[in-house]
Design an enzyme around this catalytic site. Structure first.
Site, PDB file in Angstrom:
ATOM      1  CD  GLN A 104      -9.733 -42.645  10.852  1.00 16.60           C
ATOM      2  OE1 GLN A 104      -8.957 -43.527  10.503  1.00 16.60           O
ATOM      3  NE2 GLN A 104     -10.660 -42.152  10.046  1.00 16.60           N
ATOM      4  CE1 TYR A 174     -11.313 -51.138   9.739  1.00 13.63           C
ATOM      5  CE2 TYR A 174     -11.648 -48.983   8.749  1.00 13.63           C
ATOM      6  CZ  TYR A 174     -10.944 -50.167   8.830  1.00 13.63           C
ATOM      7  OH  TYR A 174      -9.865 -50.394   8.013  1.00 13.63           O
ATOM      8  N   GLY A 318      -5.328 -38.033   0.169  1.00 12.34           N
ATOM      9  CA  GLY A 318      -4.783 -39.229   0.800  1.00 12.34           C
ATOM     10  C   GLY A 318      -3.525 -39.629   0.054  1.00 12.34           C
ATOM     11  NE  ARG A 319      -5.732 -43.270  -3.478  1.00  9.94           N
ATOM     12  CZ  ARG A 319      -6.565 -43.632  -4.426  1.00  9.94           C
ATOM     13  NH1 ARG A 319      -6.357 -44.763  -5.068  1.00  9.94           N
ATOM     14  NH2 ARG A 319      -7.607 -42.883  -4.735  1.00  9.94           N
ATOM     15  CB  CYS A 349      -0.526 -46.710  -0.913  1.00 10.69           C
ATOM     16  SG  CYS A 349      -1.693 -46.527  -2.279  1.00 10.69           S
ATOM     17  CB  CYS A 362       4.540 -44.392  -3.501  1.00  7.17           C
ATOM     18  SG  CYS A 362       3.750 -43.438  -4.805  1.00  7.17           S
TER      19      CYS A 362
HETATM   20  C1  LIG Z   1      -3.014 -47.345   2.283  1.00  5.67           C
HETATM   21  C2  LIG Z   1      -4.298 -46.664   2.690  1.00  5.67           C
HETATM   22  C3  LIG Z   1      -4.693 -46.717   4.015  1.00  5.67           C
HETATM   23  C4  LIG Z   1      -5.874 -46.058   4.418  1.00  5.67           C
HETATM   24  N1  LIG Z   1      -6.207 -46.063   5.753  1.00  5.67           N
HETATM   25  C5  LIG Z   1      -7.254 -45.310   6.167  1.00  5.67           C
HETATM   26  C6  LIG Z   1      -7.494 -45.121   7.558  1.00  5.67           C
HETATM   27  O1  LIG Z   1      -6.700 -45.516   8.425  1.00  5.67           O
HETATM   28  N2  LIG Z   1      -8.616 -44.426   7.896  1.00  5.67           N
HETATM   29  C7  LIG Z   1      -9.462 -43.872   6.972  1.00  5.67           C
HETATM   30  O2  LIG Z   1     -10.444 -43.251   7.342  1.00  5.67           O
HETATM   31  N3  LIG Z   1      -9.214 -43.989   5.647  1.00  5.67           N
HETATM   32  C8  LIG Z   1      -8.126 -44.665   5.227  1.00  5.67           C
HETATM   33  N4  LIG Z   1      -7.818 -44.691   3.883  1.00  5.67           N
HETATM   34  C9  LIG Z   1      -8.630 -43.894   2.937  1.00  5.67           C
HETATM   35  C10 LIG Z   1      -7.975 -42.525   2.653  1.00  5.67           C
HETATM   36  O3  LIG Z   1      -7.927 -41.714   3.812  1.00  5.67           O
HETATM   37  C11 LIG Z   1      -8.739 -41.746   1.558  1.00  5.67           C
HETATM   38  O4  LIG Z   1     -10.020 -41.435   2.015  1.00  5.67           O
HETATM   39  C12 LIG Z   1      -8.844 -42.521   0.242  1.00  5.67           C
HETATM   40  O5  LIG Z   1      -7.586 -43.043  -0.123  1.00  5.67           O
HETATM   41  C13 LIG Z   1      -9.358 -41.642  -0.900  1.00  5.67           C
HETATM   42  O6  LIG Z   1      -8.619 -40.452  -1.019  1.00  5.67           O
HETATM   43  P1  LIG Z   1      -7.430 -40.260  -2.114  1.00  5.67           P
HETATM   44  O7  LIG Z   1      -8.003 -40.524  -3.450  1.00  5.67           O
HETATM   45  O8  LIG Z   1      -6.986 -38.852  -1.934  1.00  5.67           O
HETATM   46  O9  LIG Z   1      -6.368 -41.246  -1.762  1.00  5.67           O
HETATM   47  C14 LIG Z   1      -6.666 -45.367   3.453  1.00  5.67           C
HETATM   48  C15 LIG Z   1      -6.257 -45.340   2.123  1.00  5.67           C
HETATM   49  C16 LIG Z   1      -5.085 -45.952   1.739  1.00  5.67           C
HETATM   50  C17 LIG Z   1      -4.646 -45.854   0.295  1.00  5.67           C
HETATM   51  S1  SF4 Z   2       1.183 -46.423  -4.996  1.00 10.78           S
HETATM   52 FE1  SF4 Z   2      -0.099 -45.689  -6.684  1.00 10.78          FE
HETATM   53  S2  SF4 Z   2      -2.068 -45.187  -5.708  1.00 10.78           S
HETATM   54 FE2  SF4 Z   2      -0.580 -45.391  -4.048  1.00 10.78          FE
HETATM   55  S3  SF4 Z   2       0.130 -43.288  -3.715  1.00 10.78           S
HETATM   56 FE3  SF4 Z   2       1.571 -44.215  -5.153  1.00 10.78          FE
HETATM   57  S4  SF4 Z   2       0.766 -43.683  -7.201  1.00 10.78           S
HETATM   58 FE4  SF4 Z   2      -0.869 -43.304  -5.724  1.00 10.78          FE
END
Ligand SMILES: Cc1cc2nc3c(=O)[nH]c(=O)nc-3n(C[C@H](O)[C@H](O)[C@H](O)COP(=O)(O)O)c2cc1C
Ligand code: SF4
Length: 379
Positions: A104, A174, A318-319, A349, A362
């Protein structure tokens, strides 16, 4: 495999075959060296996720314009050729596992922190990107065109480093998002006002990137499809803005939210799995392009149903990939009871990275980098 077949179908985009529909979305980690170089710890982290069966890994936001565009405590950089060799080491490692890898590209704009970059952050206008945020300096037209070129140069470096695609970050408060959103753009020149004008910066970047990487290299864009803030872009607005990107964008990574609506961007725990997939479906229906949907997707049944019913082409985790790098393999092999499901607590995270300037950890995964090695430890 059986029950979750839809997740494990390949999809070809611009001659790039992504082996399955499971995408690791970009997440800043603070694992980079403070020079902006990728660390070996970092490579281990991504390799764990490739071994676990991700179809496409999108590496966290890398800086295209240092220091003005930098973001986070330690962040990857692609603004100089010297970052290519270590990035190549990463892509070479990931490709051993039949996983595709993108990076990215980002300029933080007003999200940069003045004390870290030693200057006033820049933006589309002099409007802060969050409530109570610092006032940024509006970019001049010359500066805008020079940043466009920096995106193109960074994309070319990514291609040389062996990445299969690049993602242009157009969301999450951004710089590009600051141009797209009426909340942060009150310019009166050709970069502000109408949809076409607010989209012009992103559209110039996409054209320059395409010119740099050629016709057989996928370009992804990540957008905040609904900013979920009064006066911000709604889904209807985004569907208009995307008209100006559709020629060059091969995959649309449909995110949502800005800094002031972070609970929707990094989903709060009360939001159910896949709650925002309707945004991706609307984009897919209008533009007939492959889309990624994201947001608290942890349940394999929900994930498979999204792809099977063609609400989206890819599911973004993501997470969940931080909590359990082996989610795809466990789903494929029907080992559902072994999945360590992310609990969306945001403590290890986001809390570490954004709140405490630490590398990510985590709450439920004792070893984010080393995989299962901790099981051999004796206390
Ligand atoms: C620690 C952390 C860092 C992230 N950094 C970025 C990033 O660099 N660029 C981006 O587009 N989204 C970033 N995100 C968003 C994730 O890519 C993702 O869209 C968001 O966590 C929701 O998806 P999830 O519920 O599967 O985690 C970040 C999220 C977390 C938790
Ligand atoms: S710290 Fe919590 S929100 Fe982040 S990846 Fe782990 S369980 Fe998911």
């Amino acid at each position: 495999m059986g029950k979750f077949n839809s997740l494990f179908q390949p999809l070809e985009v611009r001659r790039c075959t992504i082996p399955n529909r499971i995408v690791m979305t970009p997440m800043g980690t603070n694992f980079a060296e403070n020079t902006g170089e990728m660390s070996f710890l970092h490579i281990d982290y991504y390799e764990q996720r490739a071994q676990g069966g991700a179809g496409l890994i999108i590496v966290e936001n890398a800086c295209v314009d240092y220091p003005a565009g930098s973001n986070g405590t330690t962040q990857l950089r692609l603004d100089l050729d010297s970052y290519i060799p270590r990035m190549f080491k990463l892509t070479e490692t990931i490709h051993k596992h039949d996983t595709k890898i993108a990076v990215q590209l980002n300029h933080a704009g007003a999200s940069a922190v003045a004390e870290r970059i030693n200057m006033q952050p820049v933006s589309a206008s002099d409007l802060p990107n969050k409530k109570g945020g610092a006032i940024p300096r509006p970019l001049t037209k010359d500066e805008i065109y020079s940043i466009v070129e920096n995106y193109a140069k960074a994309a070319k470096r990514a291609q040389i480093a062996g990445f299969d695609a690049v993602e242009i970050h157009c969301g999450h408060s951004y710089l590009i998002s600051q141009f797209l959103s009426p909340l942060t753009n009150n310019r009166t020149d050709e970069f502000g006002g109408s949809y076409e004008n607010r989209a012009r910066f992103a559209s110039l970047i996409l054209k320059a990137v395409r010119e740099a990487v050629g016709p057989f290299f996928p370009i992804l864009i990540r957008i905040s499809a609904d900013e979920f803030l009064p006066g911000g872009n709604t889904l209807e607005d985004t569907l208009q803005l995307l008209e100006y990107f559709q020629e060059e964008a091969d995959i649309i990574d449909v995110s949502c939210g800005l800094v002031d609506s972070i609970q929707y961007q990094i989903d709060a725990n009360y939001l159910k799995d896949g709650w925002r997939t309707y945004l991706a479906t609307a984009v897919k229906e209008k533009f007939n392009k492959p889309v990624i949907t994201v947001g608290n997707i942890r349940d394999p049944k929900v994930a498979n149903e999204i792809v099977e019913s063609e609400q989206a082409d890819f599911i973004g985790l993501g997470r969940q990939f931080v909590a359990d790098p082996q989610w795809p393999l466990k789903v494929k092999e029907g080992r559902l009871d072994e999945i360590r499901k992310c609990i969306s607590c945001n403590i290890g995270c986001s809390g570490h990275r954004i709140g405490l300037n630490r590398p990510i950890r985590c709450t439920i995964n004792p070893s984010v980098n080393e995989g299962e090695a901790y099981k051999n430890q004796k206390v």
